[in-house]
Design an enzyme around this catalytic site. Sequence first.
Site, short mmCIF file in Angstrom:
data_model
loop_
_atom_site.label_atom_id
_atom_site.label_comp_id
_atom_site.label_asym_id
_atom_site.label_seq_id
_atom_site.Cartn_x
_atom_site.Cartn_y
_atom_site.Cartn_z
N ASN A 1 0.87 -1.18 0.00
CA ASN A 1 0.00 0.00 0.00
C ASN A 1 0.90 1.23 0.00
O ASN A 1 1.50 1.57 1.03
CB ASN A 1 -0.89 -0.03 1.25
CG ASN A 1 -1.75 1.23 1.37
OD1 ASN A 1 -1.86 2.01 0.43
ND2 ASN A 1 -2.36 1.42 2.53
N TRP A 2 0.99 1.87 -1.16
CA TRP A 2 1.91 3.01 -1.27
C TRP A 2 1.31 4.31 -0.74
O TRP A 2 1.98 5.35 -0.73
CB TRP A 2 2.33 3.19 -2.74
CG TRP A 2 3.32 2.14 -3.18
CD1 TRP A 2 3.99 1.25 -2.40
CD2 TRP A 2 3.76 1.88 -4.53
NE1 TRP A 2 4.81 0.46 -3.16
CE2 TRP A 2 4.69 0.83 -4.47
CE3 TRP A 2 3.45 2.45 -5.78
CZ2 TRP A 2 5.31 0.32 -5.61
CZ3 TRP A 2 4.07 1.93 -6.90
CH2 TRP A 2 4.99 0.88 -6.82
N LYS A 3 0.04 4.28 -0.38
CA LYS A 3 -0.63 5.47 0.18
C LYS A 3 -0.37 6.68 -0.73
O LYS A 3 -0.37 6.55 -1.94
CB LYS A 3 -0.15 5.72 1.62
CG LYS A 3 -0.26 4.47 2.49
CD LYS A 3 -0.06 4.75 3.94
CE LYS A 3 -0.08 3.46 4.71
NZ LYS A 3 -0.09 3.64 6.15
N HIS B 1 -9.56 1.08 4.89
CA HIS B 1 -8.29 1.30 5.60
C HIS B 1 -8.56 2.27 6.76
O HIS B 1 -9.37 3.20 6.64
CB HIS B 1 -7.25 1.88 4.64
CG HIS B 1 -5.87 1.88 5.22
ND1 HIS B 1 -5.47 2.82 6.14
CD2 HIS B 1 -4.83 1.04 5.06
CE1 HIS B 1 -4.22 2.54 6.50
NE2 HIS B 1 -3.81 1.47 5.85
N GLU C 1 -7.03 4.69 7.84
CA GLU C 1 -6.82 6.11 7.52
C GLU C 1 -8.07 6.68 6.83
O GLU C 1 -8.41 7.85 7.02
CB GLU C 1 -5.57 6.27 6.63
CG GLU C 1 -4.30 6.06 7.46
CD GLU C 1 -3.10 5.57 6.69
OE1 GLU C 1 -3.08 5.64 5.44
OE2 GLU C 1 -2.15 5.08 7.34
N GLU D 1 -5.67 -5.15 10.56
CA GLU D 1 -4.68 -4.10 10.76
C GLU D 1 -4.96 -3.39 12.08
O GLU D 1 -5.76 -2.46 12.13
CB GLU D 1 -4.77 -3.08 9.62
CG GLU D 1 -4.44 -3.64 8.26
CD GLU D 1 -3.77 -2.61 7.37
OE1 GLU D 1 -2.66 -2.88 6.93
OE2 GLU D 1 -4.33 -1.52 7.17
N GLY E 1 2.13 2.11 10.91
CA GLY E 1 3.08 3.22 10.78
C GLY E 1 3.72 3.64 12.09
O GLY E 1 4.33 4.70 12.18
N SER F 1 3.17 -2.34 10.47
CA SER F 1 4.63 -2.34 10.64
C SER F 1 5.28 -3.67 10.25
O SER F 1 6.22 -4.12 10.92
CB SER F 1 4.99 -1.94 12.08
OG SER F 1 4.52 -0.63 12.34
N GLY G 1 2.75 -1.22 4.42
CA GLY G 1 2.78 0.22 4.12
C GLY G 1 4.21 0.69 3.96
O GLY G 1 4.83 0.54 2.91
N GLY G 2 4.77 1.23 5.03
CA GLY G 2 6.11 1.85 5.00
C GLY G 2 7.18 0.99 4.33
O GLY G 2 7.94 1.50 3.48
C1 PEP Z 1 -0.95 0.13 6.16
O1 PEP Z 1 -1.07 1.33 6.11
O2 PEP Z 1 -1.77 -0.62 5.62
C2 PEP Z 1 0.18 -0.40 6.92
C3 PEP Z 1 0.12 -1.61 7.35
O3 PEP Z 1 1.23 0.49 7.14
P1 PEP Z 1 2.64 0.15 7.86
O4 PEP Z 1 3.15 -1.13 7.24
O5 PEP Z 1 3.50 1.31 7.55
O6 PEP Z 1 2.36 -0.01 9.30
#
Ligand code: PEP
Length: 252
Positions: A9-11, A95, A97, A167, A173, A213, A234-235
Amino acid sequence: MIKPIIAANWKMHKTIPEAVAFAKQLKKEFPEPGRADIVIAPPFTALSSVMEVLKDSPIHISAQNMHWEEKGACTGEVSATMLVDAGCEFVIVGHSERRILFGETSKMLNKKIHTALKSGLTPIFCIGETLKERESGATFRIIQKQIKEGLNNITSDDIRRITLAYEPIWAIGTGKTATPLQAQEVHRFIRETIAADFEHARASETIIIYGGSVKPENTGSLMDQPDINGALVGGASLDFGPFADIVKISER
Ligand code: PEP
């Protein structure tokens, strides 16, 4: 046997040239279908260009969001039909967010899931509790509520076409990962809830991925858990090296 999914997920990251360069590296590194399905969710602006690169590769493309209406006066929104047109096979729905920053409710998410399925997209439906909810012992209740409301009126046939992503919001994050056992406990609960609401056979086939994470260092221990069928990253999906390592570890 469930085939795991590793989704990036590149957001709101990556310009078109950056996204294309990443997609080219990915195609070179993973030219054939592997033991895990790779899914990339670029920002809307890069969808078509990434699709151009990946169209003859086994790597799938996802959108990060969509509207539930098929078309209309919804300035700034993108429909499921448009996403299919751009080459998407998946769409992330719910998500945290989107829920927190944009006020998306379970009712809206349920409409999105129905529209996505109707359009042939596979929803990656995200659920998860806040830290406060976890600390007050409400995790299972919240997860159950999110499943019941988000999957309202979904048929047993359609549940096969939905990927769930657990999640925990406190792990997104933040660098804090749920321990493999904490994640497994909730994944098992999700599968049991699906079994109770739909059918046991369907529940055993449901793909439930973990997000929060995820990085190369914790991928192996998470993926060793019996009810964890992949990761939403994500990150650590923004740089090619760590993301490729996560895919390779999950294929072991
Ligand atoms: C996400 O936003 O779906 C996610 C899991 O982010 P991160 O891996 O950065 O925690």
